[in-house]
Design a protein around this motif. Structure first.
Motif, PDB file in Angstrom:
ATOM      1  N   LEU A  28       0.813  -1.214   0.000  1.00  0.00           N
ATOM      2  CA  LEU A  28       0.000   0.000   0.000  1.00  0.00           C
ATOM      3  C   LEU A  28       0.852   1.273   0.000  1.00  0.00           C
ATOM      4  O   LEU A  28       0.416   2.316  -0.493  1.00  0.00           O
ATOM      5  N   HIS A  73       0.875   4.987  -2.411  1.00  0.00           N
ATOM      6  CA  HIS A  73       0.269   5.932  -1.463  1.00  0.00           C
ATOM      7  C   HIS A  73      -1.211   5.626  -1.238  1.00  0.00           C
ATOM      8  O   HIS A  73      -2.058   6.508  -1.333  1.00  0.00           O
ATOM      9  N   TRP A  74      -1.499   4.360  -0.929  1.00  0.00           N
ATOM     10  CA  TRP A  74      -2.871   3.905  -0.719  1.00  0.00           C
ATOM     11  C   TRP A  74      -3.199   3.738   0.751  1.00  0.00           C
ATOM     12  O   TRP A  74      -4.081   2.977   1.116  1.00  0.00           O
ATOM     13  N   HIS A  79      -8.654   0.089   7.236  1.00  0.00           N
ATOM     14  CA  HIS A  79      -7.842   0.710   6.185  1.00  0.00           C
ATOM     15  C   HIS A  79      -7.961   2.222   6.336  1.00  0.00           C
ATOM     16  O   HIS A  79      -9.039   2.780   6.177  1.00  0.00           O
ATOM     17  N   ALA A  85      -7.107   5.849   2.836  1.00  0.00           N
ATOM     18  CA  ALA A  85      -7.282   5.331   1.485  1.00  0.00           C
ATOM     19  C   ALA A  85      -7.450   6.510   0.537  1.00  0.00           C
ATOM     20  O   ALA A  85      -7.976   7.554   0.926  1.00  0.00           O
ATOM     21  N   PRO A  86      -7.000   6.366  -0.698  1.00  0.00           N
ATOM     22  CA  PRO A  86      -7.199   7.465  -1.643  1.00  0.00           C
ATOM     23  C   PRO A  86      -8.691   7.590  -1.977  1.00  0.00           C
ATOM     24  O   PRO A  86      -9.295   6.647  -2.472  1.00  0.00           O
ATOM     25  N   MET A 117     -14.625   3.389  -3.283  1.00  0.00           N
ATOM     26  CA  MET A 117     -13.390   2.763  -2.822  1.00  0.00           C
ATOM     27  C   MET A 117     -13.675   1.526  -1.962  1.00  0.00           C
ATOM     28  O   MET A 117     -12.860   0.599  -1.928  1.00  0.00           O
ATOM     29  N   LEU A 175     -11.524  -1.971  -2.101  1.00  0.00           N
ATOM     30  CA  LEU A 175     -10.778  -2.499  -0.959  1.00  0.00           C
ATOM     31  C   LEU A 175     -11.262  -3.889  -0.560  1.00  0.00           C
ATOM     32  O   LEU A 175     -10.460  -4.726  -0.133  1.00  0.00           O
ATOM     33  N   ASP A 184     -11.946   8.712   4.702  1.00  0.00           N
ATOM     34  CA  ASP A 184     -10.772   7.979   4.228  1.00  0.00           C
ATOM     35  C   ASP A 184     -10.429   6.811   5.160  1.00  0.00           C
ATOM     36  O   ASP A 184      -9.299   6.359   5.220  1.00  0.00           O
TER      37      ASP A 184
END
Length: 145
Positions: free
Chosen positions: A65, A69-70, A88, A91-92, A105, A109, A137
């Motif tokens: 990740l 840059h996740w 998580h 997250a982007p 997202m 994921l 996020d």
């Protein structure tokens, strides 16, 4: 498209156009199936080597990740049953016309983490990850029965 200061390509315009197009042409449940499959394919393209411990698995996932840059993930045993809880963070997230919160997202994921965990020794490939909660996020997933 322009490159960011750290020389990574700026994919936001492409991703926004893709997501807006999916929203315009697919019902939400079909879009989620497609996004989950994309997450699973991402896992297949960047496999995690076999790990014997949760802490080792968490470390390897976070290595994967980090590069794009996740964000990062923490993995814990679910006290309510035979399952893992994956949190998580960062997250982007990119909001779209019909999805200001970037909830698209979540299915990505689900597929990504399920793909990585299913490839681990002793895992049962038919078990899936399910989104439990989502904030801007921060996504919490449950992997298990």
């Amino acid at each position: 498209m322009t490159a960011k200061a750290d020389s990574r390509p700026d994919w936001e315009a492409f991703l926004r156009a893709l997501l807006d197009t999916l929203d315009a042409h697919m019902p939400a449940d079909e879009r989620a199936v497609l996004l989950r499959a994309i997450g699973a394919q991402m896992a297949a393209l960047s496999p995690i080597p076999p790990e014997d411990t949760l802490s080792g698995l968490e470390a390897r996932i976070n290595e994967r990740l980090a590069e794009p840059h996740w964000g990062s993930v923490s993995i814990a045993l679910d006290s309510g049953g035979p399952a893992l809880v994956l949190t998580h963070e960062t997250a982007p997230v990119l909001g779209t016309g019909q999805d200001n919160e970037g909830s698209w997202m979540g299915p990505v994921l689900e597929g990504l983490h399920a793909g990585w965990i299913a490839a681990q020794p002793g895992a049962e490939p038919e078990i899936q990850a399910h989104l439990v909660s989502a904030e801007r996020d921060r996504f919490v997933l449950r992997y298990g029965a």
